[in-house]
Design a protein around this motif. Structure first.
Motif, PDB file in Angstrom:
ATOM      1  N   GLU A  50      -5.896  16.585 -20.548  1.00  0.00           N
ATOM      2  CA  GLU A  50      -4.641  16.139 -21.161  1.00  0.00           C
ATOM      3  C   GLU A  50      -3.418  16.620 -20.384  1.00  0.00           C
ATOM      4  N   ARG A  51      -3.554  17.752 -19.757  1.00  0.00           N
ATOM      5  CA  ARG A  51      -2.437  18.280 -18.979  1.00  0.00           C
ATOM      6  C   ARG A  51      -2.424  17.768 -17.541  1.00  0.00           C
ATOM      7  N   LYS A 101      -4.655  18.171 -15.257  1.00  0.00           N
ATOM      8  CA  LYS A 101      -5.201  19.124 -14.290  1.00  0.00           C
ATOM      9  C   LYS A 101      -6.585  18.737 -13.801  1.00  0.00           C
ATOM     10  N   ALA A 124      -1.777  13.010 -14.935  1.00  0.00           N
ATOM     11  CA  ALA A 124      -0.950  13.466 -16.055  1.00  0.00           C
ATOM     12  C   ALA A 124      -0.667  12.304 -17.005  1.00  0.00           C
ATOM     13  N   GLY A 150      -3.780  11.662 -18.853  1.00  0.00           N
ATOM     14  CA  GLY A 150      -3.943  12.742 -19.818  1.00  0.00           C
ATOM     15  C   GLY A 150      -3.042  12.541 -21.020  1.00  0.00           C
ATOM     16  N   GLY A 151      -1.829  12.102 -20.743  1.00  0.00           N
ATOM     17  CA  GLY A 151      -0.883  11.846 -21.833  1.00  0.00           C
ATOM     18  C   GLY A 151      -1.381  10.754 -22.760  1.00  0.00           C
ATOM     19  N   SER A 157      -8.529  20.035 -22.751  1.00  0.00           N
ATOM     20  CA  SER A 157      -7.191  20.599 -22.578  1.00  0.00           C
ATOM     21  C   SER A 157      -6.680  20.331 -21.160  1.00  0.00           C
ATOM     22  N   GLY A 158      -7.508  20.621 -20.187  1.00  0.00           N
ATOM     23  CA  GLY A 158      -7.129  20.407 -18.795  1.00  0.00           C
ATOM     24  C   GLY A 158      -6.877  18.945 -18.479  1.00  0.00           C
ATOM     25  N   GLN A 202      -8.236  18.901 -30.216  1.00  0.00           N
ATOM     26  CA  GLN A 202      -8.899  18.847 -28.915  1.00  0.00           C
ATOM     27  C   GLN A 202     -10.363  19.203 -29.102  1.00  0.00           C
ATOM     28  N   LYS A 245      -4.064  12.175 -24.939  1.00  0.00           N
ATOM     29  CA  LYS A 245      -3.480  13.008 -25.993  1.00  0.00           C
ATOM     30  C   LYS A 245      -2.877  12.140 -27.095  1.00  0.00           C
TER      31      LYS A 245
END
Lengths: 75, 75
Positions: free
Chosen positions: A42-43, A45, A7, A10-11, A39-40, A24, A14
Motif C-alpha cells: 500500500e505504501r 514499497k 505507490a 498501492g493507493g 502494508s508495504g 490490512q 488501500k
DNA sequence: GAGAGAGTGTGACTTATAGTCCGTAGACTT
DNA sequence: AAGTCTACGGACTATAAGTCACACTCTCTC
C-alpha cells in the motif's frame, strides 16, 4: 515508470480495502499474504508479482485490472 | 488462480506482440528485457512483477490493463 | 540438400528482491 | 489502560530477474 507507479497502485488497493472496511490484517488473511507485506504494498514499497496481485484483487472482490488502472499514458 | 493465469497473460502478450509484428527479440529490446525472459513470460513460466508488466505494456504501446484483462471471475 | 539467417524453446545457473516472521512504537478508540 | 490498527525495522527464506549456451524449426538461396 517506477516508484510512483507502485505507490499509485498501492493507493488503489488501500482505497478499495477501505471501501470494504477491511483492516490490512483482514485483507492479508483473505489473500493469504503477510500483513506487513500488505502494508508495504500500500505504501508503494513493493513490486508485486502477478499472482499476488490477483490474490489481492480476489480478496477485495474486484477485477485485477481495477488495481492497475491508473493514469498511465503511452505518450 | 495459478499457472493457467500466467499462461493466459502470456498468451495475451504474444497476441499483442504478433499484432504489432514484433519478434520476441524486438519486444525484449524495446522493453529492455532479455529475449529468453520474454519467451518464458509468453509461455506462462514466469510470475512477472508489476514493473516488468508495465515495461512490456509500454513496449507494446498498450495499457497494462489489457494484458491482464482475462476472464477472471470472482465467483 | 547443404548452409546461412531469423525466430523461438528450454535447462541450468547466479544475483536481486519478493515475501515471511519476528518484533517495537505511535495514533486512535472505547 | 486495554484493544485495534498501522508504519517500520531486522533477519531470514522463497522465488523472480536476468543471462547463457545450445537445440530446433523454418525459409531462402546457392
Amino acid at each position: 515508470m517506477s516508484d510512483h507507479l507502485l505507490a499509485a497502485i498501492g493507493g488503489k488497493i488501500k482505497e478499495k480495502r477501505l471501501n470494504k472496511n477491511l483492516s490490512q490484517e483482514a485483507l492479508a488473511s483473505r489473500a493469504e499474504l503477510d500483513r506487513t507485506y500488505i502494508s508495504g504494498v500500500e505504501r508503494g514499497k513493493r513490486n508485486v508479482s502477478l499472482l499476488n496481485l490477483f490474490k489481492i484483487a480476489q480478496a477485495l472482490e474486484i477485477q485485477a485490472t481495477e488495481l492497475i488502472d491508473i493514469g498511465v499514458t503511452n505518450d
